[in-house]
Design a protein around this motif. Structure first.
Motif, PDB file in Angstrom:
ATOM      1  N   VAL A 114     -21.687  10.948  25.034  1.00 40.42           N
ATOM      2  CA  VAL A 114     -20.410  11.414  24.492  1.00 40.42           C
ATOM      3  C   VAL A 114     -20.179  10.671  23.185  1.00 40.42           C
ATOM      4  O   VAL A 114     -20.182   9.437  23.155  1.00 40.42           O
ATOM      5  N   PHE A 115     -19.988  11.430  22.089  1.00 41.42           N
ATOM      6  CA  PHE A 115     -19.813  10.808  20.771  1.00 41.42           C
ATOM      7  C   PHE A 115     -18.401  11.102  20.262  1.00 41.42           C
ATOM      8  O   PHE A 115     -18.133  12.202  19.765  1.00 41.42           O
ATOM      9  N   PRO A 116     -17.491  10.154  20.386  1.00 37.50           N
ATOM     10  CA  PRO A 116     -16.123  10.375  19.904  1.00 37.50           C
ATOM     11  C   PRO A 116     -16.096  10.431  18.376  1.00 37.50           C
ATOM     12  O   PRO A 116     -16.966   9.883  17.698  1.00 37.50           O
ATOM     13  N   ASP A 117     -15.076  11.113  17.839  1.00 33.30           N
ATOM     14  CA  ASP A 117     -14.963  11.228  16.386  1.00 33.30           C
ATOM     15  C   ASP A 117     -13.897  10.293  15.815  1.00 33.30           C
ATOM     16  O   ASP A 117     -13.508  10.431  14.655  1.00 33.30           O
ATOM     17  N   ARG A 118     -13.437   9.346  16.629  1.00 35.16           N
ATOM     18  CA  ARG A 118     -12.420   8.391  16.154  1.00 35.16           C
ATOM     19  C   ARG A 118     -13.098   7.226  15.429  1.00 35.16           C
ATOM     20  O   ARG A 118     -13.976   6.571  15.976  1.00 35.16           O
ATOM     21  N   TRP A 119     -12.641   6.950  14.198  1.00 35.95           N
ATOM     22  CA  TRP A 119     -13.241   5.857  13.433  1.00 35.95           C
ATOM     23  C   TRP A 119     -12.967   4.517  14.091  1.00 35.95           C
ATOM     24  O   TRP A 119     -13.808   3.603  14.045  1.00 35.95           O
ATOM     25  N   ASP A 120     -11.791   4.378  14.747  1.00 43.60           N
ATOM     26  CA  ASP A 120     -11.448   3.099  15.347  1.00 43.60           C
ATOM     27  C   ASP A 120     -12.338   2.803  16.556  1.00 43.60           C
ATOM     28  O   ASP A 120     -12.584   1.631  16.869  1.00 43.60           O
ATOM     29  N   TYR A 121     -12.824   3.865  17.222  1.00 40.92           N
ATOM     30  CA  TYR A 121     -13.750   3.637  18.337  1.00 40.92           C
ATOM     31  C   TYR A 121     -15.032   2.992  17.817  1.00 40.92           C
ATOM     32  O   TYR A 121     -15.512   2.005  18.377  1.00 40.92           O
ATOM     33  N   TRP A 122     -15.596   3.554  16.749  1.00 39.82           N
ATOM     34  CA  TRP A 122     -16.863   3.039  16.224  1.00 39.82           C
ATOM     35  C   TRP A 122     -16.681   1.689  15.551  1.00 39.82           C
ATOM     36  O   TRP A 122     -17.575   0.847  15.570  1.00 39.82           O
ATOM     37  N   ALA A 123     -15.490   1.465  14.977  1.00 38.54           N
ATOM     38  CA  ALA A 123     -15.207   0.133  14.415  1.00 38.54           C
ATOM     39  C   ALA A 123     -15.169  -0.907  15.535  1.00 38.54           C
ATOM     40  O   ALA A 123     -15.693  -2.027  15.394  1.00 38.54           O
ATOM     41  N   GLY A 124     -14.555  -0.518  16.675  1.00 34.73           N
ATOM     42  CA  GLY A 124     -14.522  -1.421  17.824  1.00 34.73           C
ATOM     43  C   GLY A 124     -15.909  -1.680  18.381  1.00 34.73           C
ATOM     44  O   GLY A 124     -16.258  -2.817  18.726  1.00 34.73           O
ATOM     45  N   ALA A 125     -16.734  -0.615  18.456  1.00 31.17           N
ATOM     46  CA  ALA A 125     -18.103  -0.778  18.954  1.00 31.17           C
ATOM     47  C   ALA A 125     -18.897  -1.710  18.047  1.00 31.17           C
ATOM     48  O   ALA A 125     -19.690  -2.545  18.517  1.00 31.17           O
ATOM     49  N   ALA A 126     -18.689  -1.567  16.730  1.00 27.11           N
ATOM     50  CA  ALA A 126     -19.393  -2.441  15.780  1.00 27.11           C
ATOM     51  C   ALA A 126     -18.933  -3.887  15.938  1.00 27.11           C
ATOM     52  O   ALA A 126     -19.747  -4.822  15.885  1.00 27.11           O
ATOM     53  N   TRP A 127     -17.619  -4.088  16.129  1.00 20.35           N
ATOM     54  CA  TRP A 127     -17.106  -5.453  16.311  1.00 20.35           C
ATOM     55  C   TRP A 127     -17.685  -6.080  17.578  1.00 20.35           C
ATOM     56  O   TRP A 127     -18.133  -7.231  17.568  1.00 20.35           O
TER      57      TRP A 127
END
Length: 306
Positions: free
Chosen positions: A221-234
């Motif tokens: 599942v690939f969400p399109d929320r930028w904050d999700y991917w920013a959190g994953a990167a953090w």
């Protein structure tokens, strides 16, 4: 300076070479507990964990190469890396992410402060390390504090979830992380470059995470929320690549006993974030539990030989 000498020197933690990494790890890990909550709202937990370590793994290999560490760890090293990948980077995180579906991030962080208890017990069983009476007494006080916090949590049940299930999941995560902590300190682990072992462990853990996610949650599942991917990167880069090498270097420098003080600072940061961001509701019961938990941990950690 050897770990034993460092354990006996009360001023070791004040050295900038130790204090600054120590503080950085506490601040980052304290924040990760809350960031995880944004990873499980609309994405299966197993896939969020897979993405986290898919980002972290190549970065850890780059760190190992940049530090000039050999990536050749031998057959025994790979066997150890598979075990750490399964326990630390798969089971531990899958339990933790699911626990936060039922408990606030601050409470899960407080529970993980008790990681020292199974660490010492497994260390006694596997590595033949001694356990002191002061450690047992401090641990008992900390457990009483955790019980008060969980009683407060059960009364509020802020996420509408099953607090009992959350507790069991958190305990599963604690045990998985503890086994990895202790086993990596065996003779095979101590002979390997720490960052190289971590890189291979993350790779194997990511592969296991991918298989588990597909089996339990279906296709990615690939969400399109930028904050999700920013959190994953953090979580992947700061919460894993930066902190794990720093923390294990601290352990090797000052010993596991004083390094474990980090868990107390992590709890303080996590509970503050939970209070101001998640709206954690304090009561006299929760405050008393928090004081008991922190006091017991400090008492247990002052048992140097444990």
């Amino acid at each position: 300076m050897s770990a034993q000498l460092s354990e006996d020197n009360p001023h070791t933690l004040l050295r900038p070479a130790i204090a600054l990494p120590f503080l950085l790890v506490a601040l980052i890990w304290g924040s990760t507990w809350y960031v995880i909550t944004g990873q499980i709202s609309d994405v299966p937990a197993s896939w969020s964990i897979t993405y986290r370590f898919a980002l972290a793994t190549p970065a850890m290999f780059v760190v190992a190469l940049a530090m000039g560490r050999s990536l050749a760890i031998g057959r025994a090293g790979h066997g150890l890396a598979v075990f750490i990948g399964l326990t630390q980077f798969c089971l531990n995180f899958n339990f933790v992410y699911r626990a936060e579906l039922h408990l606030t991030s601050g409470v899960v962080a407080v529970m993980f402060g008790l990681l020292m208890v199974p660490n010492v017990l497994f260390g006694r069983l596997i590595l033949k390390q001694p356990v002191t009476a002061r450690f047992l007494a401090g641990s008992s006080v900390a457990i009483a504090g955790i019980a008060l916090l969980l009683l407060h949590e059960a009364r509020l049940s802020p996420l509408g979830g099953n607090v009992g299930l959350g507790v069991l999941l958190a305990i599963g995560g604690i045990l998985a992380a503890s086994i990895a902590n202790v086993v990596q300190a065996n003779e095979t682990g101590r002979a390997l470059p720490m960052v190289s072992l971590l890189a291979w462990s993350m790779l194997y853990g990511t592969i296991i995470d991918f298989g588990l996610a597909w089996i339990t949650a279906g296709p990615p599942v690939f969400p399109d929320r930028w904050d999700y991917w920013a959190g994953a990167a953090w979580l992947g880069l700061a919460g894993s690549v930066v902190t794990f090498p720093l923390y294990y270097t601290i352990v090797r420098t000052i010993g596991a006993g004083r390094a474990a003080y980090n868990s107390v600072m992590v709890i303080i940061v996590a509970m503050l974030i939970s209070t101001f961001v998640e709206g954690y509701q304090w009561s006299w019961l929760a405050a008393g539990g928090g004081v008991l938990a922190l006091s017991g941990m400090v008492l247990a950690l002052r048992a140097r030989k444990s």
